[in-house]
Design an enzyme around this catalytic site. Sequence first.
Site, short mmCIF file in Angstrom:
data_model
loop_
_atom_site.label_atom_id
_atom_site.label_comp_id
_atom_site.label_asym_id
_atom_site.label_seq_id
_atom_site.Cartn_x
_atom_site.Cartn_y
_atom_site.Cartn_z
CG LEU A 253 -1.68 1.11 1.69
CD1 LEU A 253 -2.74 1.63 0.61
CD2 LEU A 253 -2.11 1.15 3.00
CB SER A 254 1.10 4.27 0.45
OG SER A 254 1.25 5.68 0.46
CB ALA A 255 5.83 4.36 0.97
#
Length: 257
Positions: free
Chosen positions: A152-154
């Site tokens: 998720l995300s980074a």
Amino acid sequence: MTPTRAASRRIPVLATLLVALLAAFLTPGRATAASLQEVTGFGTNPGALRMFRYVPDGLPAGRPVVVALHGCTQNASGYGTGTGWLQLADRWGFSVVLPQQQSANNASSCFNWFQSGDIARGQGEAASVAQMVDRQLADVSGAASRVYVTGLSAGGGMTAVMMATYPEKFAAGGIVAGLPYGCAQAAWSPYVCMYVGATQTPQQWGDRVRAARPGHTGPWPTLVAFQGTADHTVKPVNMTDLMRRGPMCTAPTRRPT
């Protein structure tokens, strides 16, 4: 370092990803609840990451391995529980590797998907995660042909890194609100990459991925990409760019955040 944000708002989207990945690639197994454990000495660990894992009690040999990479400000334990990966491991019979960033590497606990020294094969955080996979397969006699990576995300950005630099290790990957491989370098800034996107042709995106694993002649991991249309931190164009990676198979899905 990347800006922090309320990554928990993306958990409903991630839950959809879990169902999609499991339905597509995993088969039911029989195992019972266990506990999250930290593993040390899993390799040279050039990225100075921590390794956590979840192995359901009684897990038989030959079962899949899922590598789950948390987002900024998160940790392995909270991510594994909050996303449901640990519960699903019990239900479907697979083990989970949960890399954890350290604040000494990134003040916001983001995986360094944008640092050149952490996204090259054999170097930094990418090499550390690869070593975790090797250790897990050896310890649990996992199925080397059924290793999956998601984030998720980074963590999504680092998922793209792992699929590009170690394609032979992963059958498929799922990216939620993540970034295409080499985006920060193409945009000359991680912030431009996230907020605007990098101007690259599909050929250029594909060339970046292929250059990350020179000489790779085997299949590339299948990619499932999820992106919120109302996401103002990671612009939806990043999902479009993830799809533009040359011959790799991609299944995009857009959902509101």
